[in-house]
Design an enzyme around this catalytic site. Structure first.
Site, PDB file in Angstrom:
ATOM      1  N   THR A  98       2.876  -6.016   2.755  1.00 43.05           N
ATOM      2  CA  THR A  98       3.395  -4.900   3.553  1.00 43.05           C
ATOM      3  C   THR A  98       2.306  -3.854   3.811  1.00 43.05           C
ATOM      4  OG1 THR A  98       4.165  -3.702   1.590  1.00 43.05           O
ATOM      5  CG2 THR A  98       5.737  -5.209   2.621  1.00 43.05           C
ATOM      6  N   ASN A 101      -2.368   2.891   3.497  1.00 36.14           N
ATOM      7  CA  ASN A 101      -1.804   4.202   3.865  1.00 36.14           C
ATOM      8  C   ASN A 101      -2.576   5.340   3.224  1.00 36.14           C
ATOM      9  OD1 ASN A 101       0.380   3.353   5.495  1.00 36.14           O
ATOM     10  ND2 ASN A 101       1.540   2.801   3.671  1.00 36.14           N
ATOM     11  N   ASP A 138       0.843  -1.206   0.000  1.00 41.71           N
ATOM     12  CA  ASP A 138       0.000   0.000   0.000  1.00 41.71           C
ATOM     13  C   ASP A 138       0.883   1.263   0.000  1.00 41.71           C
ATOM     14  OD1 ASP A 138       0.966  -0.387   2.616  1.00 41.71           O
ATOM     15  OD2 ASP A 138      -0.803   0.544   3.535  1.00 41.71           O
ATOM     16  N   PHE A 149      -0.786  -0.374  12.578  1.00 42.81           N
ATOM     17  CA  PHE A 149      -1.636   0.113  11.489  1.00 42.81           C
ATOM     18  C   PHE A 149      -2.177  -0.991  10.571  1.00 42.81           C
ATOM     19  CE2 PHE A 149      -2.220   1.739   7.154  1.00 42.81           C
ATOM     20  CZ  PHE A 149      -3.169   2.727   7.383  1.00 42.81           C
ATOM     21  N   ASN A 150      -1.303  -1.826  10.008  1.00 38.72           N
ATOM     22  CA  ASN A 150      -1.754  -2.787   8.990  1.00 38.72           C
ATOM     23  C   ASN A 150      -2.795  -3.762   9.551  1.00 38.72           C
ATOM     24  OD1 ASN A 150      -0.088  -1.710   7.032  1.00 38.72           O
ATOM     25  ND2 ASN A 150       1.579  -3.166   7.413  1.00 38.72           N
ATOM     26  N   HIS A 167       9.802   0.152   8.332  1.00 36.18           N
ATOM     27  CA  HIS A 167       9.037  -1.084   8.554  1.00 36.18           C
ATOM     28  C   HIS A 167       9.127  -2.080   7.377  1.00 36.18           C
ATOM     29  CE1 HIS A 167       7.114   1.110  11.850  1.00 36.18           C
ATOM     30  NE2 HIS A 167       6.829   2.076  11.004  1.00 36.18           N
ATOM     31  N   ASP A 168       8.558  -1.674   6.229  1.00 37.44           N
ATOM     32  CA  ASP A 168       8.266  -2.661   5.186  1.00 37.44           C
ATOM     33  C   ASP A 168       9.500  -3.300   4.534  1.00 37.44           C
ATOM     34  OD1 ASP A 168       5.607  -2.274   5.706  1.00 37.44           O
ATOM     35  OD2 ASP A 168       5.300  -0.827   4.102  1.00 37.44           O
ATOM     36  N   ASP A 203       6.806   1.178   1.912  1.00 39.22           N
ATOM     37  CA  ASP A 203       6.479   0.154   0.909  1.00 39.22           C
ATOM     38  C   ASP A 203       7.306   0.395  -0.353  1.00 39.22           C
ATOM     39  OD1 ASP A 203       3.468  -1.019   1.817  1.00 39.22           O
ATOM     40  OD2 ASP A 203       3.880   1.024   2.405  1.00 39.22           O
TER      41      ASP A 203
HETATM   42  C1  BDR Z   1       2.946  -0.005   8.614  1.00 41.60           C
HETATM   43  O1  BDR Z   1       1.895   0.925   8.381  1.00 41.60           O
HETATM   44  C2  BDR Z   1       2.205   1.771   7.295  1.00 41.60           C
HETATM   45  O2  BDR Z   1       2.126   3.093   7.694  1.00 41.60           O
HETATM   46  C3  BDR Z   1       3.588   1.407   6.824  1.00 41.60           C
HETATM   47  O3  BDR Z   1       3.628   1.410   5.409  1.00 41.60           O
HETATM   48  C4  BDR Z   1       3.830   0.039   7.393  1.00 41.60           C
HETATM   49  O4  BDR Z   1       3.413  -0.967   6.484  1.00 41.60           O
HETATM   50  C5  BDR Z   1       3.636   0.339   9.908  1.00 41.60           C
HETATM   51  O5  BDR Z   1       2.730   0.279  10.979  1.00 41.60           O
HETATM   52 CA    CA Z   2       2.866  -0.502   4.182  1.00 50.49          CA
END
Ligand code: BDR
Ligand code: CA
Length: 313
Positions: A128, A42, A12, A169-170, A243-244, A17
């Site tokens: 991701t 996102n 996303d 978040f994800n 993160h990703d 990402d």
């Molecule tokens: C995740 O949430 C999104 O903001 C980032 O792309 C990552 O995948 C981190 O919590």
């Molecule tokens: Ca992401």
């Protein structure tokens, strides 16, 4: 190098990402990338699919199809994160609008068809973003399950959430999809905030990327400079967690990471902790393990690998 994984990256974009995609594009001697699928997360789907195409064009890649997938989570309203990623989802990238076409068809069908055509245990799925597309593919055609070698995902948190006090978040965006994925019976590797918050883009690491001096590194530096701002202010760290790209690094060099094979449940019932990954680290509930939860990383090794792979794009 020989191919380590045949992979579909479900994303996303989102700056992190985008960096994950570029890291994968610099690793095509080790990753057979069958396609990129995009999902709402996102930012809305119309932007995540566009952003995936912008980044793919930056890499000069024309032979990897990009699909648009689900425009909203399975049960809940879409929650986006423009306050972190900017209005476009890719603020700071300096890239033009995409001109390459989206592939025909729906991302979920692409995942289903690609898996069905594969040998048992051949396909790795690397999500991701929110897990909507992956869950929908599993629900639509459970016969894909034996084809899946593993699902290596960025999401979740044992400790603190980043979207609510409880949830990352994800997983928060589509907890019902996450439930389907964690319960699917195939190997799941969870790279959550416990590990990604140890992968910090310090100024020195960002400088190493800038020093590559390529259009890709310029764009990555612009994206990360924008993206780091929110996290530096929020967490008071030297840089933002990346993160990703941890997902791609895990596919390439799993020895940079360690964790534990445990049971993970997703809270889909309580508004207070909706989307929390309830990780049974100490085996308190005696349920069979369903995921490998990663909590440690060799961060210097990770950034060295990232920089090396970006240099190849
Ligand atoms: C995740 O949430 C999104 O903001 C980032 O792309 C990552 O995948 C981190 O919590
Ligand atoms: Ca992401």
């Amino acid at each position: 190098m020989s191919i380590r994984h045949s992979v579909i990256i479900d994303c996303d974009p989102g700056q992190d990402d985008a960096v994950a995609l570029l890291m994968a594009y610099g690793s095509r001697d080790e990753l057979d990338i069958r396609g990129i699928t995009t999902v709402a997360g996102n930012v809305p789907l119309r932007l995540t699919q566009e952003n995936a195409r912008r980044v793919t064009e930056l890499a000069g890649i024309t032979d990897i199809p990009i699909y648009a997938g689900c425009a909203r989570p399975i049960m809940r309203d879409l929650v986006t994160a423009e306050w972190i990623h900017g209005a476009t989802g890719l603020d700071g990238c300096g890239l033009p609008d995409a001109s390459m076409s989206l592939a025909d068809g729906h991302a979920v069908d692409f995942i289903v068809d690609t898996c069905l055509a594969a040998a048992d245990g051949e396909m790795t799925l690397a999500p991701t973003g929110p897990l909507t597309n992956i869950a929908m593919a599993i629900v639509k055609e459970p016969a894909i399950l034996p084809k899946i070698r593993e699902i290596v995902l960025m999401g979740g948190a044992m400790d603190h959430g980043n979207t609510t006090p409880a949830a990352e978040f994800n997983i928060y965006v589509d907890p019902h999809a996450a439930h389907v994925v964690f319960e699917c019976g195939r190997p799941v590797v969870m790279l959550g905030l416990d590990v990604t918050h140890k992968a910090i883009t310090t100024p020195a690491r960002l400088d190493a990327i800038k020093r590559l001096g390529t259009p890709v590194s310029d764009s990555v530096a612009g994206m990360l400079t924008f993206y780091n701002k929110y996290d530096i202010d929020r967490y008071g760290m030297e840089g933002g967690p990346l993160h990703d790209p941890c997902v791609i690094a895990y596919l390439l060099r799993p020895e940079l990471f360690s964790g534990r094979h445990v049971h993970v449940a997703i809270d889909t019932k309580s508004e207070l902790s909706m989307g929390k990954t309830v990780v049974d680290w100490w085996d308190g509930n005696d349920q069979a393990a369903n995921a490998t939860v990663i909590d440690r990383i060799d961060a210097d090794g990770f950034y060295a690998l990232l920089t090396e792979r970006l240099a190849r794009v």
